[in-house]
Design an enzyme around this catalytic site. Structure first.
Site, PDB file in Angstrom:
ATOM      1  CE  LYS A   1      62.108  85.446  -4.197  1.00  0.00           C
ATOM      2  NZ  LYS A   1      62.324  86.716  -4.883  1.00  0.00           N
ATOM      3  CG  ASP A   2      58.185  89.601  -5.036  1.00  0.00           C
ATOM      4  OD1 ASP A   2      59.392  89.719  -4.737  1.00  0.00           O
ATOM      5  OD2 ASP A   2      57.801  89.144  -6.131  1.00  0.00           O
TER       6      ASP A   2
ATOM      7  NE  ARG B   1      67.451  86.121   1.476  1.00  0.00           N
ATOM      8  CZ  ARG B   1      67.881  85.062   0.783  1.00  0.00           C
ATOM      9  NH1 ARG B   1      68.669  84.161   1.342  1.00  0.00           N
ATOM     10  NH2 ARG B   1      67.512  84.899  -0.477  1.00  0.00           N
ATOM     11  NE  ARG B   2      68.842  85.015  -3.322  1.00  0.00           N
ATOM     12  CZ  ARG B   2      67.888  84.999  -4.244  1.00  0.00           C
ATOM     13  NH1 ARG B   2      67.888  85.950  -5.192  1.00  0.00           N
ATOM     14  NH2 ARG B   2      66.949  84.083  -4.244  1.00  0.00           N
TER      15      ARG B   2
ATOM     16  NE  ARG C   1      65.865  95.461  -9.968  1.00  0.00           N
ATOM     17  CZ  ARG C   1      64.876  96.287 -10.269  1.00  0.00           C
ATOM     18  NH1 ARG C   1      65.099  97.577 -10.412  1.00  0.00           N
ATOM     19  NH2 ARG C   1      63.652  95.824 -10.456  1.00  0.00           N
TER      20      ARG C   1
ATOM     21  NE  ARG D   1      67.664  87.505 -11.434  1.00  0.00           N
ATOM     22  CZ  ARG D   1      67.033  87.184 -10.320  1.00  0.00           C
ATOM     23  NH1 ARG D   1      67.693  87.138  -9.166  1.00  0.00           N
ATOM     24  NH2 ARG D   1      65.748  86.897 -10.331  1.00  0.00           N
TER      25      ARG D   1
ATOM     26  CB  CYS E   1      64.323  98.671   1.251  1.00  0.00           C
ATOM     27  SG  CYS E   1      64.898 100.363   1.036  1.00  0.00           S
TER      28      CYS E   1
END
Length: 307
Positions: A80-81, A128-129, A146, A152, A237
């Site tokens: 996904k990166d 997206r989230r 982040r 987190r 982005c």
């Protein structure tokens, strides 16, 4: 044979790269495999949202430059990166077997998204989230968050937020099992493109053929379809994009969506076909969603932290 394997230096990236290195050593015990940690711009700059820095390519740019300079022979990335387009001269040599791509909601009490308290705060820096959280629960507060997985989770424990959304694959690869979590339905909470997948990148003229033994055919078809969707959509982005491909009885089924991060507009759809048509399936789904309103979403400007 000496293989220099480039990787980000985070705990998760090292766990993923060590997993790949172990697979290489199992098949080629005579090879010497060294991990070369590389600090990317995305790792260095933690006080600003990724959307203001240029997006996901920030986690691979320095690694790709090291590949092109010949300082490393291959690199392991979280799928996904990877941006939709690789640097010229580089290719994905292998996609190993994929972890489950679903997301999970981690809270201090282990509550589900449906039972999450009104006006509670969920931390994420993923457009997206953020979009899906606001779409499904417009009564909660989504705030930028982040840092690596441990950071987190620490901010959650310290009460900075009431919940965090993480990739289940990352928790599994780190061996984290003692956190109260709830799985997010992947039908409703569609994963990111290539989430849960690893991609082994190398120069097109060097190690590609030697690393094909790492490749999983089904995972490769699925990632190809999802990345073709990403490339054809050409989202910024700031845009929430999601795609998940599965192979059912020899047929590839791809679900995808385009949304704006404020969660007010969302289009989704499905495309399917023979696995050998994975790239065409992804492009076809992109065309379908762009025509259904996705193009308008992509062309609109969204604030960095909509609420």
């Amino acid at each position: 044979m000496h293989l220099r394997l480039g990787t980000r230096g985070s705990q998760l990236a090292l766990a993923q790269s060590n997993w790949v290195a172990d697979r290489i050593r199992e098949v080629h015990p005579d090879w010497s495999v060294d991990l070369i940690p590389i600090r990317t711009t995305g790792d260095r700059v933690l006080d600003r949202p990724l959307t203001t820095l240029g997006g996901k390519g920030l986690f691979v740019k320095e690694i790709e430059e090291a590949l092109l300079r010949g300082e490393i022979d291959c690199a392991v990335h979280s799928g996904k990166d990877l941006p939709a387009t690789l640097a010229p001269g580089l290719v994905i040599a292998a996609v190993p077997p994929r972890e489950d791509p679903i997301d999970v909601l981690v809270t201090r009490e282990g509550v589900s998204l449906e039972r999450f308290p009104r006006c509670g705060t969920i931390g994420t820096s993923s457009p997206r989230r953020a979009a899906l959280l606001r779409w499904l629960r417009p009564d909660i507060v989504v705030t930028p968050l982040r840092g690596n997985v441990d950071t987190r989770l620490r901010k959650l424990r310290e009460g900075e937020v009431d919940g965090v959304v993480l990739a289940a694959a990352g928790l599994r690869r780190l061996g984290i099992q003692d956190v109260p979590l709830q799985l997010l339905d992947p039908v409703l909470f569609l994963p990111a493109v290539a989430q849960g997948a690893l991609c082994v990148e190398t120069r097109s003229d060097s190690w590609k053929g030697r690393l094909e033994f790492l490749h999983d055919v089904v995972a490769g078809f699925c990632v190809t379809a999802e990345r073709a969707f990403l490339a054809a959509v050409e989202g910024s982005c700031h845009t929430a994009l999601a795609a998940r491909a599965e192979v059912w009885n020899g047929e590839l089924v791809l679900d995808g969506l385009i949304a704006d991060p404020n969660g007010q507009r969302l289009v989704r759809g499905r495309s399917r076909g023979a696995v050998q048509q994975a790239e065409a399936i992804g492009a076809r789904l992109a065309e379908q969603l762009l025509a259904a309103g996705g193009r308008e979403i992509l062309s609109s400007k969204v604030p960095d932290n909509p609420q």
